[in-house]
Design a protein around this motif. Structure first.
Motif, PDB file in Angstrom:
ATOM      1  N   ASP A  26      45.051  25.385 -16.110  1.00 42.24           N
ATOM      2  CA  ASP A  26      44.932  26.681 -16.753  1.00 42.24           C
ATOM      3  C   ASP A  26      43.468  27.114 -16.854  1.00 42.24           C
ATOM      4  O   ASP A  26      43.133  28.280 -16.676  1.00 42.24           O
ATOM      5  CB  ASP A  26      45.549  26.601 -18.154  1.00 42.24           C
ATOM      6  CG  ASP A  26      46.372  27.826 -18.440  1.00 42.24           C
ATOM      7  OD1 ASP A  26      47.330  28.062 -17.684  1.00 42.24           O
ATOM      8  OD2 ASP A  26      46.021  28.557 -19.380  1.00 42.24           O
ATOM      9  N   ALA A  27      42.602  26.127 -17.142  1.00 38.73           N
ATOM     10  CA  ALA A  27      41.179  26.442 -17.223  1.00 38.73           C
ATOM     11  C   ALA A  27      40.672  26.906 -15.856  1.00 38.73           C
ATOM     12  O   ALA A  27      39.888  27.868 -15.751  1.00 38.73           O
ATOM     13  CB  ALA A  27      40.401  25.215 -17.691  1.00 38.73           C
ATOM     14  N   LEU A  28      41.153  26.246 -14.804  1.00 41.31           N
ATOM     15  CA  LEU A  28      40.733  26.663 -13.455  1.00 41.31           C
ATOM     16  C   LEU A  28      41.221  28.075 -13.146  1.00 41.31           C
ATOM     17  O   LEU A  28      40.505  28.881 -12.561  1.00 41.31           O
ATOM     18  CB  LEU A  28      41.265  25.671 -12.414  1.00 41.31           C
ATOM     19  CG  LEU A  28      40.623  24.278 -12.492  1.00 41.31           C
ATOM     20  CD1 LEU A  28      41.328  23.316 -11.551  1.00 41.31           C
ATOM     21  CD2 LEU A  28      39.145  24.343 -12.143  1.00 41.31           C
TER      22      LEU A  28
ATOM     23  N   ALA B 228      31.966  32.245 -18.025  1.00 40.35           N
ATOM     24  CA  ALA B 228      32.713  32.880 -16.919  1.00 40.35           C
ATOM     25  C   ALA B 228      33.239  34.237 -17.362  1.00 40.35           C
ATOM     26  O   ALA B 228      33.127  35.228 -16.635  1.00 40.35           O
ATOM     27  CB  ALA B 228      33.858  31.965 -16.473  1.00 40.35           C
ATOM     28  N   SER B 229      33.805  34.277 -18.580  1.00 37.53           N
ATOM     29  CA  SER B 229      34.352  35.554 -19.084  1.00 37.53           C
ATOM     30  C   SER B 229      33.256  36.597 -19.208  1.00 37.53           C
ATOM     31  O   SER B 229      33.489  37.788 -19.015  1.00 37.53           O
ATOM     32  CB  SER B 229      34.984  35.376 -20.468  1.00 37.53           C
ATOM     33  OG  SER B 229      35.868  34.298 -20.463  1.00 37.53           O
TER      34      SER B 229
ATOM     35  N   ARG C  68      39.011  31.317 -12.064  1.00 39.83           N
ATOM     36  CA  ARG C  68      39.323  32.131 -10.870  1.00 39.83           C
ATOM     37  C   ARG C  68      39.595  33.575 -11.250  1.00 39.83           C
ATOM     38  O   ARG C  68      39.199  34.492 -10.546  1.00 39.83           O
ATOM     39  CB  ARG C  68      40.535  31.565 -10.140  1.00 39.83           C
ATOM     40  CG  ARG C  68      40.388  30.124  -9.744  1.00 39.83           C
ATOM     41  CD  ARG C  68      39.565  29.988  -8.488  1.00 39.83           C
ATOM     42  NE  ARG C  68      39.446  28.599  -8.137  1.00 39.83           N
ATOM     43  CZ  ARG C  68      38.866  28.154  -7.052  1.00 39.83           C
ATOM     44  NH1 ARG C  68      38.354  28.995  -6.193  1.00 39.83           N
ATOM     45  NH2 ARG C  68      38.795  26.875  -6.802  1.00 39.83           N
ATOM     46  N   ALA C  69      40.331  33.730 -12.386  1.00 42.52           N
ATOM     47  CA  ALA C  69      40.671  35.096 -12.804  1.00 42.52           C
ATOM     48  C   ALA C  69      39.419  35.915 -13.095  1.00 42.52           C
ATOM     49  O   ALA C  69      39.440  37.136 -13.022  1.00 42.52           O
ATOM     50  CB  ALA C  69      41.563  35.043 -14.039  1.00 42.52           C
ATOM     51  N   HIS C  70      38.329  35.230 -13.420  1.00 42.06           N
ATOM     52  CA  HIS C  70      37.075  35.944 -13.672  1.00 42.06           C
ATOM     53  C   HIS C  70      36.162  35.930 -12.453  1.00 42.06           C
ATOM     54  O   HIS C  70      34.956  36.159 -12.570  1.00 42.06           O
ATOM     55  CB  HIS C  70      36.357  35.346 -14.884  1.00 42.06           C
ATOM     56  CG  HIS C  70      37.042  35.733 -16.162  1.00 42.06           C
ATOM     57  ND1 HIS C  70      38.086  35.033 -16.687  1.00 42.06           N
ATOM     58  CD2 HIS C  70      36.853  36.797 -16.988  1.00 42.06           C
ATOM     59  CE1 HIS C  70      38.492  35.634 -17.784  1.00 42.06           C
ATOM     60  NE2 HIS C  70      37.776  36.695 -17.985  1.00 42.06           N
ATOM     61  N   GLY C  71      36.743  35.645 -11.305  1.00 43.47           N
ATOM     62  CA  GLY C  71      35.975  35.706 -10.062  1.00 43.47           C
ATOM     63  C   GLY C  71      34.984  34.565  -9.917  1.00 43.47           C
ATOM     64  O   GLY C  71      34.024  34.673  -9.148  1.00 43.47           O
TER      65      GLY C  71
ATOM     66  N   GLY D 288      28.226  34.073 -14.042  1.00 44.32           N
ATOM     67  CA  GLY D 288      28.060  33.297 -12.809  1.00 44.32           C
ATOM     68  C   GLY D 288      29.112  33.608 -11.768  1.00 44.32           C
ATOM     69  O   GLY D 288      30.122  34.254 -12.055  1.00 44.32           O
ATOM     70  N   ASP D 289      28.842  33.159 -10.507  1.00 39.19           N
ATOM     71  CA  ASP D 289      29.802  33.338  -9.414  1.00 39.19           C
ATOM     72  C   ASP D 289      30.559  32.051  -9.138  1.00 39.19           C
ATOM     73  O   ASP D 289      31.597  32.052  -8.493  1.00 39.19           O
ATOM     74  CB  ASP D 289      29.079  33.685  -8.097  1.00 39.19           C
ATOM     75  CG  ASP D 289      28.040  34.749  -8.285  1.00 39.19           C
ATOM     76  OD1 ASP D 289      28.415  35.817  -8.787  1.00 39.19           O
ATOM     77  OD2 ASP D 289      26.862  34.491  -7.950  1.00 39.19           O
TER      78      ASP D 289
END
Ligand SMILES: Nc1ncnc2c1ncn2[C@@H]1O[C@H](COP(=O)(O)OP(=O)(O)OP(=O)(O)O)[C@@H](O)[C@H]1O
Ligand SMILES: [Mg+2]
Length: 437
Positions: free
Chosen positions: A63-65, A43-44, A69-72, A48-49
């Motif tokens: 926190d993982a979620l 994700a970082s 989300r923070a990475h779109g 992927g989307d």
């Protein structure tokens, strides 16, 4: 739109699911992740989307979620058909969309394409099942207060968050936070005090709340596991006197990694539904551990305080009335502006002539106006007799030094929010029945 999916699924049926997903029109599997760390890294890296995850993914928490989300990266849950407990667990963590191995192809396409790029994760709704309304407080109805002169409560049921912060040097953050909260409660407004200081939590000791009281660490853990709701928070936030609840801080500073941003945000957001005012006692540190910024999943020492400051509707900036304290306050005005949006309400504590010279209020006013452009200062007197009595008793100033100059000054400050008349002296503490957890 074309969607690139990152999968992190149970080994038993991962292959089948990937095969189905990869054949969908407009959908590509970007990476089959072997575990959570692999997923977060993908994700970082922007691979992927959308993440397709199963409930048994080891280490999966709120926190993982947030990281995803923070990475779109949007999140969709997946399971074998009929695994309701898995689906429920994911919903409790805030994953609203779910598919099964047997979900029809057109439904799969719809879920994956509409979820990718959808609204960001809202941690405050994560404990709700679809179609449920936000919970209503089971405890006391929130008093409808219209505090002049600050902006009135936008919604009567959404509590106002007042962060009490100040720079290093023990300027009196905890003393002010505890007593401001107690005065708000005494004026009739249900109030929750949350100790967010991960360097030196002090609220439990200041109010003689038993060490075993679980407090913030337990609330954060429940939040990450998806089991924190309003009732659970009310159970963890000890009622120390009528309308005054306290969520104690981490019992030892070494436990700071247990308190992550997403959980703190969730706790504060829920606390808004529990009380008219949510007062935050914060730690001095507001640096953002920049060396960790490459790794947004890493715990951050100042995360609790930073999350509190970011959520605050009002920011009380406390400084000490001595040359060092005032110099730190000047710098603090600039620093805190980077992490909190409300204009700071300056409070200069322990005002005394012996530390700044004769006519101390005027001197402090002049120097803060000149060097920091700060005006409208509230002064709190140096009052060691009152603070020592309160410390010794493990009680609020209203309870054990009701007529002290410091208590009366803090009560006066509290009227800024309540609009109530400040107590003038004797017997004003009557009726404050203490109930310690
Ligand atoms: N107005 C005051 N008059 C006299 N003593 C005070 C006053 N305000 C605070 N103190 C004392 O100063 C000390 C530090 O206060 P407090 O613990 O509230 O500071 P803090 O900013 O929360 O510090 P920390 O960095 O430890 O969190 C305490 O002993 C407290 O009793
Ligand atoms: Mg403190």
């Amino acid at each position: 739109m074309s969607v690139t999916v990152l999968t992190a699924l149970s080994h038993g049926w991962e292959g089948k699911m990937v095969e189905v997903v990869d054949r969908l029109p407009g959908v590509t599997v970007g990476r089959r992740c072997v575990d959570l760390a692999d997923l977060l890294a993908a994700a970082s890296a922007g691979l992927g989307d959308l993440a397709l995850i199963s409930a048994d993914l080891r280490g999966l928490d709120r926190d993982a979620l947030s990281h995803l989300r923070a990475h779109g990266v949007a999140v969709v849950g997946a399971s074998r058909e009929g695994a309701e407990s898995e689906e429920r667990h994911l919903r409790q963590l805030g994953v609203d969309r779910h598919v099964h191995l047997a979900t029809p192809r057109e439904d799969l396409v719809e879920v994956l394409t509409t979820t990718a790029g959808a609204a960001p994760f809202d941690p405050t709704r994560a404990d709700l099942m679809p179609g449920e309304d936000p919970p209503t407080a089971p405890i006391e109805p929130v008093t409808d207060l219209t505090p002049p002169p600050p902006p009135p409560l936008s919604e009567p049921t959404r509590g106002r968050v007042i962060a009490v912060w100040g720079p290093t040097g023990a300027p009196g953050r905890s003393t002010l936070a505890v007593n401001l909260a107690s005065e708000l409660a005494a004026a009739g407004a249900p109030t929750v005090l949350i100790d967010l200081d991960t360097y030196g939590a002090a609220v439990a000791q200041l109010l003689s709340v038993l060490d075993e009281a679980p407090g913030l660490a337990a609330a954060a853990r429940a939040s990450e596991l998806g089991t924190l709701d309003l009732v659970a928070l009310a159970r963890l936030a000890v009622e120390v006197s009528p309308r005054f609840r306290v969520l104690t801080g981490v019992p030892t500073p070494s436990r700071w990694p247990e308190v992550r941003s997403a959980a703190v945000e969730h706790v504060i957001e829920l606390a808004r539904s529990l009380a008219a005012f949510v007062v935050l006692d914060t730690g001095f540190g507001i640096e953002d551990d920049e060396e960790l910024s490459y790794d947004t999943a890493a715990p951050r020492r100042n995360a609790a305080t930073l999350s509190g400051l970011a959520q605050a509707d009002d920011l009380v900036l406390v400084g000490a009335a001595d040359p060092i304290g005032l110099q730190r306050m000047v710098r603090a005005v600039q620093g805190v502006g980077q992490v909190s949006s409300p204009a700071p309400r300056p409070v200069v504590n322990r005002l005394r002539a012996s530390s700044v010279g004769s006519d101390p209020a005027r001197r402090v006013e002049e120097s803060l106006a000149r060097f920091a452009g700060v005006e409208g200062i509230t002064f709190l007197p140096d009052d060691p007799a009152a603070t020592d009595a309160a410390l010794l008793a493990g009680a609020t100033l209203a309870e054990c030094a009701p007529d002290s100059p410091l208590r009366l000054a803090i009560a006066q400050l509290a009227t800024t929010w309540t609009g109530a008349a400040a107590p003038t002296g004797r017997s004003s503490a009557r009726g404050l029945l203490r109930r310690r957890g």
